[in-house]
Structures are given as C-alpha cells and as structure tokens.
Design an enzyme around this catalytic site. Structure first.
Site, PDB file in Angstrom:
ATOM      1  N   SER A   1      90.901  -7.367  84.804  1.00 55.22           N
ATOM      2  CA  SER A   1      91.301  -6.667  86.019  1.00 55.22           C
ATOM      3  C   SER A   1      91.332  -7.586  87.238  1.00 55.22           C
ATOM      4  O   SER A   1      91.890  -7.235  88.256  1.00 55.22           O
ATOM      5  CB  SER A   1      90.353  -5.492  86.284  1.00 55.22           C
TER       6      SER A   1
ATOM      7  N   LYS B   1      86.444  -5.245  92.042  1.00 57.02           N
ATOM      8  CA  LYS B   1      87.711  -5.053  92.766  1.00 57.02           C
ATOM      9  C   LYS B   1      87.638  -5.764  94.123  1.00 57.02           C
ATOM     10  O   LYS B   1      86.557  -6.070  94.630  1.00 57.02           O
ATOM     11  CB  LYS B   1      87.938  -3.548  93.043  1.00 57.02           C
TER      12      LYS B   1
END
Lengths: 192, 192
Positions: free
Chosen positions: B114, B151
């Site tokens: 990710s 993130k």
DNA sequence: TTGACAGGTGAACGATCGTTCACTATACTA
DNA sequence: TAGTATAGTGAACGATCGTTCACCTGTCAA
C-alpha cells in the site's frame, strides 16, 4: 510493591547514551539519589530479572536487550498486537540487524532517481559492503566512466549487465573490466 | 615506526561487540598478548590521538567515533571520493542517526504494497514514534476498522484524510475519530 | 660507535570496583 | 497488634581499576 521499572530504564538509557558505557553501582546510586551502593545492588538484581540489565562475570553492568534494542511490535496491514507483557516483545538493535562486517561497510548518500523503482529514493542512505562477491539480482555500486552509479547486477555466463532500477534508463553493458566498489546490503531512509 | 592501527581497531571492535563494553587495560593486554598493562597504556595513548578511542575523566575507555560509526563516503551518482585521510571521513551510527526517542520508538514490519509508491516495500522495517503529532505529508500508522494501516496523513482544516502510497488504493476518510498509533520516522530495508 | 627513541616488562600507588553484612524505617497482612 | 516483606543506610572486604616509575631491548640515524 514493585516500582515502575520504566523510569529506571529511561535514566539508565540516558546515561548509557551520554557516556557510552554503563554506570557503576556508585553512579547508579548517584542517578537515583541513593546514599548507599547497596540500594543500587538491590535495584540491579531486579532489573536483571526483567531483562533490562545484565551483569558480566565480574558484576559489571551490561545493557540488556530491553535497554539496547527497539521493540518489534508486529506487522502492519495484518494488524499488529501490542503485547502487554514486556517480556514477550522481541527487541532489535538496528546496528546489529543491518551491519555484519563493520570494518568493510560504508555509508553512501543517494542522489538521483536511477533506483526509484527498487524503492531507493534520492536522499536515502545506502550501506555498501566492500569485498562481497556480487550475485545476479544484487544492487551494486559500480564505477562507470568517471563517476559511480548504483545498479542491479546481472551475470549470464560471462556477460555482465548493469540494469537501472528506473525504466527510463537503459541497461549498461560494460565494455572492458567492471569495477564494483561494493554490494548494497541495506537501505535507510529518515523522515522528519 | 607506527604499526597499522586497523588491526587494533578490529580486535577492539570485536571485543566491544561481543561483551558490549570497552575492555580494561588488563583485558587490552590480554587481547594483544602484552605482559604489562603499561604496554596497553602506551597503545591507548596513540589510539586516542587517532580518534579511535576516547577516555573519560577516570581513564576508562570509551569508543571513539571511528570505532562506533560507519564511514560516510559521499554521494553516489555525483561520484563519491574515497578519502585517504581517515581523519577526514565523517562517521555515523545508525542508532544515533535514526532514533531520537528510543523509549517511544517501535519497529513494525511492512506487509502489503500500500505504500510502494513512497518507496516502502513489503518486508521493510518501519520505525514508528508514538506520541508525535502528525502533520500533513507524514506517514502514519492508523487504526482502521479492526486492523492497522500505513498511510499518508493529510489535514485540511478539520478534515483528515488518509492517502495510500499506491495509486490503486483510494483514500480513506475516517468517519468518526481517528486513532493514530504513531508517525513513521524512518524506513529500513535489508537485502541479502 | 654512539645516542635517541619506540615498544615492552614488572612492580608499586591510591582510588574505585561489586559484594556482603548488620541494621533501620515504612507499609501492608493476618 | 504482631509479623513480614520491601527499601534504604553505612561500613567493611578483597579484587581490580588506570597511572606511574625505573628499567630492558632492539632499530635506525648521525
């Protein structure tokens, strides 16, 4: 009741960081305001049990795994646990983890984006080990023309190619001899 | 004539690595086959001049910058020099370079892709600092649903978004409160 | 041939090392 | 209320610490 060992850990770690050695019992007493070295001795006995400290064969203090290393929590994306039991946590020292042969390992700063597809960004620090035999797939530091570049090393039979980690750059096929300064063994990036 | 200090450096570094403390003068004599502690004292005097060793106010040995750190050579792609003068080389310890608050810094292994566009690959180790206030552009470890993800953190006014470092994944807009476990301060990757 | 010097020996020095013992004060349990 | 464990004091112990001194042995230049 047991006092919280975290406070002791912090002070001892700070001492160790500043003076680059473990305190003596007298210095421990000084750190915590004890009047007697015996108070240090009893404290040490507990901290040894909690793996924060160790003692060598002559009683001198040695930093234990919980004092030297960082706590390895788990894996992100798989959801990582936060173990309540400090004793179950695995600890890791970056120096021990990354460096196996300190005498022939060097740091090099990366500029340029030639290895950006390999996850090596400009500004990263690269650990290069000199004297290691490069194998296909390794990232090497090689001398090309006047300067040095970082490329993937690929050997097929006698043919050696240097492949960039950026699709924009074409591979390099060295004409004569190839000077490899070393093999990249790890990458380190610092934010903030 | 001066003997090569590299041999001494190697043995002392090995001792330091194994027993996690610097040797005493008697142990030094033992290491090099001296019969007298005075021979160690004279050797130490030289090694202190070459910045390999230091001594504290009571004479105890302290590892000097050349013993603890790795040599920082220069920059790849700009062509890096190999200084002949060892004294001119900058040295760096990874622990000192990467870790500023050891008590609140944790290691987390990365799985999944990710953050691959940010140069964080699966298998990398990430250093997360707990308690630091995240700012826009920082990479954070945040709790989403049951698990944790890594993130980019973005704050515009009161609106907080979590943006993936992989174009395939859409940004996350947390509905209620956002639990941030910590801010990623550095990334470490080990080959071989 | 002589002198200077670097490298090592061996013994002694006061200081500090970790350890141990007996003792005191406090807090909590039965 | 008596008993027990915890935490700290203070002094003494032999061992080891780094330092220092005088002395020995080669090597090399003058």
């Amino acid at each position: 009741m047991q006092k919280d060992p975290a406070l002791y850990t912090k002070k001892i770690r700070s001492f160790y960081h500043k003076s680059r050695r473990m305190p003596s019992f007298a210095e421990l007493a000084d750190l915590f305001g004890f009047q007697s070295k015996n108070a240090s001795a009893k404290l040490v006995k507990k901290l040894v049990e909690t793996r924060i400290l160790k003692q060598n064969n002559r009683g001198f203090l040695i930093p234990g795994p919980l004092l030297r290393g960082l706590k390895l929590l788990g894996t992100v994306e798989a959801g990582f646990p936060t173990p309540a039991e400090e004793e179950l946590v695995d600890t890791l020292t970056l120096d021990d983890y990354l460096i196996s042969r300190p005498d022939s390992t060097f740091l090099i700063k990366v500029s340029g984006e030639s290895m950006i597809d390999a996850g090596i960004m400009p500004g990263d620090l690269v650990l290069m080990e000199r004297g290691r035999e490069p194998r296909t797939g390794d990232i090497v530091i090689a001398q090309v023309d006047q300067g040095w570049t970082m490329k993937y090393y690929e050997k097929q039979g006698c043919a050696i190619r240097l492949i960039s980690g950026n699709k924009k750059y074409p591979p390099i096929i060295p004409k004569e001899e190839l000077r490899v300064a070393g093999v990249v063994v790890s990458v380190v990036r610092k934010y903030v």
